[in-house]
Design a protein around this motif. Structure first.
Motif, PDB file in Angstrom:
ATOM      1  N   SER A 176      44.543  50.743  61.577  1.00  0.00           N
ATOM      2  CA  SER A 176      45.937  51.407  61.676  1.00  0.00           C
ATOM      3  C   SER A 176      46.269  51.888  60.319  1.00  0.00           C
ATOM      4  N   GLY A 177      45.945  51.062  59.153  1.00  0.00           N
ATOM      5  CA  GLY A 177      46.417  51.478  57.944  1.00  0.00           C
ATOM      6  C   GLY A 177      45.816  52.868  57.655  1.00  0.00           C
ATOM      7  N   LEU A 178      44.543  53.111  57.857  1.00  0.00           N
ATOM      8  CA  LEU A 178      43.822  54.349  57.724  1.00  0.00           C
ATOM      9  C   LEU A 178      44.380  55.442  58.272  1.00  0.00           C
ATOM     10  N   ARG A 179      44.913  55.348  59.666  1.00  0.00           N
ATOM     11  CA  ARG A 179      45.713  56.139  60.563  1.00  0.00           C
ATOM     12  C   ARG A 179      47.035  56.743  59.757  1.00  0.00           C
ATOM     13  N   VAL A 180      47.587  55.710  59.275  1.00  0.00           N
ATOM     14  CA  VAL A 180      48.752  56.101  58.346  1.00  0.00           C
ATOM     15  C   VAL A 180      48.487  57.072  57.059  1.00  0.00           C
ATOM     16  N   ASN A 235      44.625  59.853  65.844  1.00  0.00           N
ATOM     17  CA  ASN A 235      44.707  59.036  66.925  1.00  0.00           C
ATOM     18  C   ASN A 235      43.183  58.720  67.469  1.00  0.00           C
ATOM     19  N   ARG A 236      42.387  59.661  67.558  1.00  0.00           N
ATOM     20  CA  ARG A 236      41.087  59.693  67.975  1.00  0.00           C
ATOM     21  C   ARG A 236      40.443  58.832  66.968  1.00  0.00           C
ATOM     22  N   CYS A 237      40.518  58.851  65.771  1.00  0.00           N
ATOM     23  CA  CYS A 237      39.982  58.219  64.552  1.00  0.00           C
ATOM     24  C   CYS A 237      40.340  56.628  64.983  1.00  0.00           C
ATOM     25  N   ARG A 287      53.896  53.048  69.820  1.00  0.00           N
ATOM     26  CA  ARG A 287      53.045  51.990  70.009  1.00  0.00           C
ATOM     27  C   ARG A 287      51.996  51.732  69.012  1.00  0.00           C
ATOM     28  N   TYR A 288      51.502  52.932  68.246  1.00  0.00           N
ATOM     29  CA  TYR A 288      50.538  52.914  67.459  1.00  0.00           C
ATOM     30  C   TYR A 288      51.022  51.888  66.065  1.00  0.00           C
ATOM     31  N   GLN A 289      52.455  52.142  65.600  1.00  0.00           N
ATOM     32  CA  GLN A 289      52.999  51.312  64.643  1.00  0.00           C
ATOM     33  C   GLN A 289      53.250  49.812  65.069  1.00  0.00           C
ATOM     34  N   MET A 290      53.771  49.854  66.196  1.00  0.00           N
ATOM     35  CA  MET A 290      53.695  48.446  66.908  1.00  0.00           C
ATOM     36  C   MET A 290      52.577  47.643  66.702  1.00  0.00           C
ATOM     37  N   PHE A 291      51.401  48.004  67.111  1.00  0.00           N
ATOM     38  CA  PHE A 291      50.316  47.652  67.074  1.00  0.00           C
ATOM     39  C   PHE A 291      49.879  47.114  65.775  1.00  0.00           C
ATOM     40  N   MET A 343      52.208  44.131  74.579  1.00  0.00           N
ATOM     41  CA  MET A 343      52.867  44.994  75.487  1.00  0.00           C
ATOM     42  C   MET A 343      54.606  44.868  75.609  1.00  0.00           C
ATOM     43  N   ILE A 344      54.956  43.903  75.472  1.00  0.00           N
ATOM     44  CA  ILE A 344      56.286  43.338  75.526  1.00  0.00           C
ATOM     45  C   ILE A 344      56.859  43.726  74.323  1.00  0.00           C
ATOM     46  N   ALA A 345      56.309  43.444  73.104  1.00  0.00           N
ATOM     47  CA  ALA A 345      56.807  43.957  71.926  1.00  0.00           C
ATOM     48  C   ALA A 345      56.793  45.296  71.795  1.00  0.00           C
ATOM     49  N   SER A 346      55.954  46.170  72.453  1.00  0.00           N
ATOM     50  CA  SER A 346      55.778  47.540  72.248  1.00  0.00           C
ATOM     51  C   SER A 346      56.843  48.533  73.383  1.00  0.00           C
TER      52      SER A 346
END
Length: 344
Positions: free
Chosen positions: A300-304, A317-319, A227-231, A69-72
């Motif tokens: 996360s890779g699949l989302r990209v 995002n739902r996926c 936040r998605y990319q930071m995760f 959370m701090i990194a994000s």
């Protein structure tokens, strides 16, 4: 010190302190469950002991979550300073505390260290925090974009590695049936991934994923990220340490140093198990987060990929959220099997 500098300093010292106390949280958990496993093996834990142990285990898992959370946290300035970037990278490193502590413990054991791990680990993190907090307020130069080819190759190699990862995780789910079922499935898989030609290639792919992934992290950690990319970045950093530590445990510690099989007993720390041993308890968050992050990183890779092919952001995002929830369930199921739960 102005408010922005104070915030940046806290963004370093909080992860440093959290990582420093992480071993002591595990130590406290061990002592909270010790009465039922020492001279009174048949005695059940009291309600207070169970509650205390549960809270301590949640606190251990909260360490990487808080650091993530701090990194994000969003950056409100157009130009990032060296202090901002170093704070973010330090928090990303602190996310890896659970798996890094296992890696560190194996190395100190091989080295024959007589000093308890936590007495080296905790001061080291505080020193690292002090050094990181000394960064300047100089504006970072415009970051260089990473090669699109590197991202593509990283993704392709990740898809290949996923074939092994998915089998390996599915194999561990058979632990819910019995150690024998786990061993039977593992023996089938090892005829493939331990073949003389396949195993070196698999190791090479993993090492490439670590090197290329960290290169991408180094660049993306300078840029503004949602936040998605930071995760995705944080999970990649965690997996880099996890994979290195896992290969060290298997190839160097088990196969070379001890000359023992890397079977169910090795993975679950038998005969003591994961819960009731002061060293082995560190393996529980290590395994749980390792399974979760590797599956969620693939999501996360699949989302990209979905976004690159025109899928609408809400659907992508739902996926992703669905995949993350499934990752949590699979991680919990594997840990339940490794700590003794059986479905039959």
């Amino acid at each position: 010190m102005n408010k922005k500098s104070a915030d940046t300093t806290l963004a370093i010292w909080i992860p440093a302190a959290a990582a420093a106390i992480y071993p002591w949280i595990l130590e406290a958990f061990h002592w909270s469950v010790t009465p039922a496993t020492s001279d009174h093996s048949g005695t059940q834990l009291s309600t207070i002991a169970i509650l205390t142990a549960s809270l301590l285990l949640m606190a251990a898992f909260a360490v990487p979550l808080m650091n993530l959370m701090i990194a994000s946290r969003p950056q409100h300035t157009a130009a990032l300073t060296a202090a901002n970037v170093r704070a973010r990278r330090f928090a990303l490193l602190a996310v890896t505390a659970p798996t890094l502590y296992v890696f560190f413990g194996v190395l100190t054991y091989i080295a024959g260290s007589k000093v308890p791990d936590q007495w080296i680990w905790s001061p080291a993190w505080l020193v690292f925090g002090y050094v990181a907090s000394r960064s300047t307020d100089a504006v970072m130069p415009q970051h260089t974009r990473t090669s699109a080819h590197l991202r593509v190759v990283h993704g392709i190699c990740g898809a290949l590695a996923a074939l092994y990862v998915v089998f390996h995780i599915a194999n561990h789910l058979f632990g819910l049936i019995s150690p024998e079922a786990h061993a039977a499935v593992m023996d089938i898989g090892r005829t493939v991934y331990r073949a003389k030609l396949i195993e070196p290639l698999l190791v090479a792919v993993m090492l490439f994923q670590i090197a290329s992934g960290l290169r991408l992290v180094w660049t993306w950690s300078v840029a503004s990220s949602d936040r998605y990319q930071m995760f995705q970045i944080a999970s990649g950093v965690f997996l880099s340490i996890f994979i290195l530590g896992h290969m060290n445990s298997v190839f160097i510690y088990a196969r070379t140093w001890l000359n023992i099989p890397t079977d169910w007993a090795f993975a679950t720390g038998l005969p003591s198990g994961l819960i009731h041993d002061s060293w082995n308890i560190r393996l529980l968050p290590h395994y749980a987060l390792g399974v979760f992050f590797v599956l969620a990183h693939l999501c996360s890779g699949l989302r990209v990929v979905m976004l690159a092919h025109g899928v609408k952001v809400p659907l992508a995002n739902r996926c992703w959220w669905t995949g993350v929830l499934l990752s949590i369930l699979i991680s919990v199921a594997i840990i339940c099997g490794m700590t003794g739960l059986r479905l039959a």
